[in-house]
Design an enzyme around this catalytic site. Structure first.
Site, PDB file in Angstrom:
ATOM      1  N   CYS A   1       0.822  -1.213   0.000  1.00 19.65           N
ATOM      2  CA  CYS A   1       0.000   0.000   0.000  1.00 19.65           C
ATOM      3  C   CYS A   1       0.853   1.260   0.000  1.00 19.65           C
ATOM      4  CB  CYS A   1      -0.944  -0.012   1.196  1.00 19.65           C
ATOM      5  SG  CYS A   1      -0.134  -0.306   2.790  1.00 19.65           S
TER       6      CYS A   1
ATOM      7  N   HIS B   1      -2.545   5.402   6.634  1.00 15.68           N
ATOM      8  CA  HIS B   1      -1.182   5.916   6.675  1.00 15.68           C
ATOM      9  C   HIS B   1      -1.173   7.373   6.205  1.00 15.68           C
ATOM     10  CE1 HIS B   1       0.024   1.753   7.061  1.00 15.68           C
ATOM     11  NE2 HIS B   1      -0.279   1.449   5.817  1.00 15.68           N
TER      12      HIS B   1
END
Length: 355
Positions: free
Chosen positions: A140, A220
């Site tokens: 990711c 994130h």
């Protein structure tokens, strides 16, 4: 129709399965599961044929009133491509199974790059997977960084990338992850593994990364500094460049989105399945130029940003569509792109003044 088997139906696998099933040129042969947990029940209710590791596990599923279609070995044999979405390290152990059936396979970013012939990002190197039997869809974070640097590298050139990655402690269902009340340098050494992983997609790119882990399950956040080879005319040039990218959304200041929680809330309100955000979410106001140094902040939804990449990678391995054709079809089918933000970028200043 490309027959796709999904080996592993967890955080990533269940999202990939739904995305594959939605494609007009693909069908899901089935999904592989280890335990008859609530996720397996959901897969059964969603109509996915369930395959178990071997016959010994079948009774556990039947005791939970879950039908079993066969073993993972049979699933691999029936598939044109297998997407391995098992936990990190298990994919490499599964590769001999795919080789035995001569079935091309995709692995996830938790595996070492050596598990496959190419580390894949649809925006950066779709064509490199065209002749491969095995590809690894990068993680990711690597996906997010690759999407950001690709257009910059192509247009103004990049001298060096520096990124600090503030990463969630765990996904919502990972109750054993942490920290609970701490901020961890992770790792404390520099660089973190993310920079070298980006280099599996951009071998010549000078990139250094620092990693932190924080007590949240949201998303994130990347604080990125890119030293460009040439100086852009102004920040508007960079904003327009990023706004033109189909898997980057610029979050305007007027939206009042001050963090990852608001981003997730926006996605849920927009009707996104599971509140997924497949795009990089770049705060438009964070885009700043100081000479040749570009700064920005972006949020990466760790549960979902690799999902469209897996769909595109299936087409890359099978040679079914070109990069542009595949990306356009995937975007259209999944509904990628918060169009309201894109169409209203030009009026954001006027709206702020009116408010």
């Amino acid at each position: 129709m490309i027959r796709v088997g999904i080996n592993g139906y967890g955080t990533i696998g269940k999202r990939i399965a739904d995305a594959v099933r939605a494609q007009p040129d693909m069908e899901v042969c089935g999904v592989g599961k280890v335990r008859p947990d609530y996720v397996a029940v959901n897969a059964d209710e969603a109509g996915y044929p369930l395959y178990v590791i071997d016959g010994e596990y079948a009774d556990q599923f039947r005791e939970a009133a879950i039908d079993v279609a066969g073993t993972v070995d049979e699933l691999v044999a029936e598939s044109d491509v297998v997407i391995d979405a098992t936990p990190a390290g298990i994919g490499a152990e599964n590769r001999p199974l795919y080789e035995r059936h001569d079935t091309p396979a995709l692995f996830q970013g938790g595996e070492d790059a050596t598990v496959a012939e190419v580390s894949f990002n649809s925006r950066a190197n779709f064509e490199e997977a065209a002749d491969a039997d095995y590809a690894r869809v990068v993680s990711c974070n690597t996906t997010g960084l690759s999407r950001l640097v690709a257009p910059l590298s192509e247009t103004v050139g990049i001298e060096k990338v520096r990124a600090t990655l503030v990463r969630r402690g765990g996904d919502p269902d990972q109750t054993s992850r942490g920290p609970i009340n701490d901020v961890l340098p992770d790792p404390v050494s520099i660089p973190s593994h993310h920079g070298p992983d980006v280099q599996t997609v951009f071998p010549e790119l000078a990139v250094e990364t620092i990693g932190l882990t924080v007590p949240t399950t949201m998303m994130h956040v990347h604080a990125v500094n890119v030293t460009l080879e040439s100086e852009p005319d102004d920040e508007a040039e960079i904003r327009d460049l990023l706004a033109a990218e189909d898997r980057i959304v610029l979050v305007p200041g007027y939206a009042g989105i001050d963090g990852t929680g608001a981003l997730k809330d926006m996605a849920l309100d927009a009707g996104r399945p599971r509140g997924d955000i497949w795009e990089n979410a770049v705060w438009e106001e964070s885009i700043t130029l100081s000479g040749r140094d570009l700064y920005c902040l972006q949020a990466i939804h760790q549960e979902s940003d690799v999902v469209p990449e897996n769909v595109d990678a299936v087409r890359a391995l099978t040679g079914h569509l070109s990069a542009d054709e595949s990306r356009a079809l995937t975007n259209e089918v999944l509904g990628i792109g918060f169009e309201r933000f894109q169409t209203r970028r030009g009026t954001a200043v006027d709206r702020t003044a009116a408010d």
